[in-house]
Design a protein around this motif. Structure first.
Motif, mmCIF file in Angstrom:
data_model
loop_
_atom_site.group_PDB
_atom_site.id
_atom_site.type_symbol
_atom_site.label_atom_id
_atom_site.label_comp_id
_atom_site.label_asym_id
_atom_site.label_seq_id
_atom_site.Cartn_x
_atom_site.Cartn_y
_atom_site.Cartn_z
ATOM 1 N N LYS A 65 -46.591 -36.165 0.297
ATOM 2 C CA LYS A 65 -47.068 -34.998 -0.459
ATOM 3 C C LYS A 65 -45.994 -34.505 -1.425
ATOM 4 O O LYS A 65 -46.288 -34.179 -2.588
ATOM 5 C CB LYS A 65 -47.466 -33.889 0.521
ATOM 6 C CG LYS A 65 -48.151 -32.702 -0.144
ATOM 7 C CD LYS A 65 -48.654 -31.711 0.913
ATOM 8 C CE LYS A 65 -49.383 -30.554 0.259
ATOM 9 N NZ LYS A 65 -49.900 -29.592 1.282
ATOM 10 N N GLU A 85 -55.391 -30.714 -3.437
ATOM 11 C CA GLU A 85 -54.964 -29.328 -3.649
ATOM 12 C C GLU A 85 -54.836 -29.012 -5.130
ATOM 13 O O GLU A 85 -54.944 -27.844 -5.537
ATOM 14 C CB GLU A 85 -53.630 -29.077 -2.940
ATOM 15 C CG GLU A 85 -53.757 -29.040 -1.426
ATOM 16 C CD GLU A 85 -52.424 -28.839 -0.728
ATOM 17 O OE1 GLU A 85 -51.420 -28.564 -1.435
ATOM 18 O OE2 GLU A 85 -52.370 -28.941 0.518
ATOM 19 N N GLU A 99 -52.520 -40.108 3.479
ATOM 20 C CA GLU A 99 -53.059 -38.759 3.680
ATOM 21 C C GLU A 99 -52.267 -37.728 2.888
ATOM 22 O O GLU A 99 -52.848 -36.829 2.246
ATOM 23 C CB GLU A 99 -53.029 -38.399 5.163
ATOM 24 C CG GLU A 99 -53.562 -37.010 5.469
ATOM 25 C CD GLU A 99 -53.454 -36.639 6.935
ATOM 26 O OE1 GLU A 99 -53.569 -35.429 7.256
ATOM 27 O OE2 GLU A 99 -53.250 -37.541 7.765
ATOM 28 N N GLY A 100 -50.945 -37.819 2.900
ATOM 29 C CA GLY A 100 -50.135 -36.871 2.144
ATOM 30 C C GLY A 100 -50.382 -36.975 0.651
ATOM 31 O O GLY A 100 -50.442 -35.954 -0.056
ATOM 32 N N ASN A 149 -53.791 -35.398 -0.008
ATOM 33 C CA ASN A 149 -53.732 -33.938 0.159
ATOM 34 C C ASN A 149 -53.172 -33.266 -1.086
ATOM 35 O O ASN A 149 -53.690 -32.232 -1.540
ATOM 36 C CB ASN A 149 -52.864 -33.575 1.368
ATOM 37 C CG ASN A 149 -53.556 -33.867 2.693
ATOM 38 O OD1 ASN A 149 -54.754 -34.136 2.731
ATOM 39 N ND2 ASN A 149 -52.803 -33.824 3.775
ATOM 40 N N ALA A 150 -52.102 -33.825 -1.637
ATOM 41 C CA ALA A 150 -51.484 -33.231 -2.826
ATOM 42 C C ALA A 150 -52.450 -33.240 -4.011
ATOM 43 O O ALA A 150 -52.567 -32.241 -4.744
ATOM 44 C CB ALA A 150 -50.209 -33.988 -3.183
ATOM 45 N N THR A 161 -45.847 -36.861 -4.443
ATOM 46 C CA THR A 161 -47.012 -36.709 -5.332
ATOM 47 C C THR A 161 -46.969 -35.371 -6.057
ATOM 48 O O THR A 161 -47.288 -35.295 -7.260
ATOM 49 C CB THR A 161 -48.305 -36.842 -4.517
ATOM 50 O OG1 THR A 161 -48.253 -38.048 -3.733
ATOM 51 C CG2 THR A 161 -49.517 -36.900 -5.433
ATOM 52 N N GLN A 162 -46.574 -34.311 -5.365
ATOM 53 C CA GLN A 162 -46.460 -33.003 -6.022
ATOM 54 C C GLN A 162 -45.423 -33.026 -7.138
ATOM 55 O O GLN A 162 -45.579 -32.348 -8.166
ATOM 56 C CB GLN A 162 -46.104 -31.929 -4.997
ATOM 57 C CG GLN A 162 -47.246 -31.559 -4.069
ATOM 58 C CD GLN A 162 -46.830 -30.566 -3.001
ATOM 59 O OE1 GLN A 162 -45.662 -30.521 -2.588
ATOM 60 N NE2 GLN A 162 -47.765 -29.769 -2.522
ATOM 61 N N ARG A 168 -48.942 -41.582 5.034
ATOM 62 C CA ARG A 168 -48.483 -41.442 3.646
ATOM 63 C C ARG A 168 -49.656 -41.391 2.675
ATOM 64 O O ARG A 168 -49.608 -40.666 1.678
ATOM 65 C CB ARG A 168 -47.514 -42.575 3.305
ATOM 66 C CG ARG A 168 -46.212 -42.468 4.084
ATOM 67 C CD ARG A 168 -45.224 -43.592 3.806
ATOM 68 N NE ARG A 168 -44.192 -43.610 4.858
ATOM 69 C CZ ARG A 168 -43.155 -44.401 4.885
ATOM 70 N NH1 ARG A 168 -42.976 -45.293 3.910
ATOM 71 N NH2 ARG A 168 -42.283 -44.337 5.874
ATOM 72 N N VAL A 225 -46.532 -37.545 6.236
ATOM 73 C CA VAL A 225 -47.540 -36.824 5.457
ATOM 74 C C VAL A 225 -46.857 -35.911 4.439
ATOM 75 O O VAL A 225 -47.168 -35.927 3.243
ATOM 76 C CB VAL A 225 -48.469 -36.006 6.379
ATOM 77 C CG1 VAL A 225 -49.431 -35.155 5.548
ATOM 78 C CG2 VAL A 225 -49.256 -36.936 7.303
ATOM 79 N N ASN A 226 -45.891 -35.131 4.912
ATOM 80 C CA ASN A 226 -45.201 -34.201 4.021
ATOM 81 C C ASN A 226 -44.358 -34.938 2.983
ATOM 82 O O ASN A 226 -44.259 -34.511 1.826
ATOM 83 C CB ASN A 226 -44.316 -33.259 4.838
ATOM 84 C CG ASN A 226 -43.765 -32.118 4.011
ATOM 85 O OD1 ASN A 226 -44.433 -31.598 3.122
ATOM 86 N ND2 ASN A 226 -42.530 -31.734 4.289
#
Length: 346
Positions: free
Chosen positions: A167, A206, A198-199, A202-203, A170-171, A196, A163-164
């Motif tokens: 993220k 946010e 989900e991460g 999420n990015a 993508t960030q 993956r 997940v991280n």
């Protein structure tokens, strides 16, 4: 199921069960029938090799990869993972046996478990709702998973924080100013692919971005599936400015599709992958990706299993289930454009 458990259910001694299995004529017929009935009911199949060892360990670790043969032998992810497992086994004096489960059928799994030519199993990566895992737990065979299954905190695991990692990738694209970002997921019957995705989401959320459904394309981890998914993305209006692919294999396929369409990476579309396989550094352009530490995952998983095998049961408790979660790292190269925009040396 052990001889002791059969003996308990049949109401006799372990030695009596052993004599029944070996067709000793001195066993009373009534007792023989009772023991054989329990053996049938419990689906117990004695292992001649195990009987010959008379209780000694085999010092063999099984590695099960519930994937098609074409995937196991063509995807460098698996050869890297196997190398890590093999290194740990070699250092500790164990043998690694690759068990190729060609079909997810109960009889195949039951046979693999019953033969017990191995002291424990490594499973990588586990499928969602795979019937293999409950069978293993029912038979009390020690195992460690490289990956995870939701809701099974009772099984030791070694994994990357998928997940991280997604993220972070993508960030990174968001920081470079991209807003139309698509993703090519892995096969969605694997928890790693779900994590993956989900991460990635999420990015974007946010950042206040809700991607259209067309920006989420499913692949199967292969280069060919990445190419097909990217060809689909190029037909979307407007097309994405950047793509996060859930594996380096698929990212390279995406790059080839972009270039085949007469476009350039990263000038027209940026691409980020996941895994940091050797091919990533040799791609054209070199691929920005997430370092997965695949070989280390294999090494730690095998080490965790061997440690459990060599720990006396009396020294273990329910709280000893170990979960190792490695943290991902972003590896910046040319495929996303940062080197050109910010002067960072790849």
């Amino acid at each position: 199921m052990t001889l002791e458990e059969i003996a308990r259910l049949a109401g006799c001694s372990r030695s009596t069960v052993s004599r029944v299995i070996n067709n000793d004529p001195n066993v009373r017929e009534e007792t023989r029938k009772r023991v054989l009935r329990v053996i049938r009911e419990q689906d117990f199949q004695p292992n001649p090799a195990a009987r010959a060892l008379a209780g000694r360990r085999s010092r063999v670790i099984g590695l099960v990869i519930p994937q098609p043969l074409s995937t196991i032998f063509s995807d460098p992810y698996f050869s890297t993972l196997i190398q890590g497992c093999a290194t740990a086994c070699d250092e500790r004096g164990y043998y690694l046996m690759l068990s190729l489960v060609l079909r997810q059928a109960d009889d195949t799994y039951r046979w693999l478990i019953r033969t017990r030519h191995m002291d424990g199993l490594l499973v990588a990566p586990p499928l969602m709702d795979d019937p293999f895992i409950p069978h293993l737990l029912d038979r009390c065979l020690p195992l460690v998973m490289m990956g995870r299954i939701p809701g099974r905190a009772d099984i030791p695991t070694v994994n990357i924080d998928n997940v991280n990692g997604a993220k972070l990738a993508t960030q990174h694209l968001l920081k470079l100013g991209y807003t139309r970002i698509a993703t090519i997921t892995g096969a969605m019957n694997l928890v790693g692919a779900i994590d993956r995705l989900e991460g990635f989401l999420n990015a974007l959320r946010e950042a206040g971005i809700d991607p259209p459904e067309e920006y989420i394309q499913e692949g199967d981890w292969s280069e060919a599936s990445g190419k097909r998914a990217m060809e689909n993305l190029l037909q979307v209006t407007p097309p994405p400015q950047a793509v996060f692919a859930a594996s380096d294999n698929m990212a390279i396929g995406a790059i080839k599709a972009i270039q085949a369409a007469g476009l350039r990476v990263p000038d027209d579309i940026a691409v980020v992958g996941f895994d940091n396989m050797p091919m990533a550094a040799m791609a054209d352009p070199p691929l920005t990706t997430i370092n997965h530490q695949i070989e280390r995952i294999g090494f730690l998983a095998a080490t965790t299993l061997i440690d459990r095998l060599e720990t006396p049961p009396a020294c273990m408790s329910d709280g000893d289930v170990q979960h190792v979660l490695l943290q991902p790292e972003l590896v910046v190269r040319m495929s996303c454009g940062q080197s050109l925009q910010h002067g960072v040396v790849p």
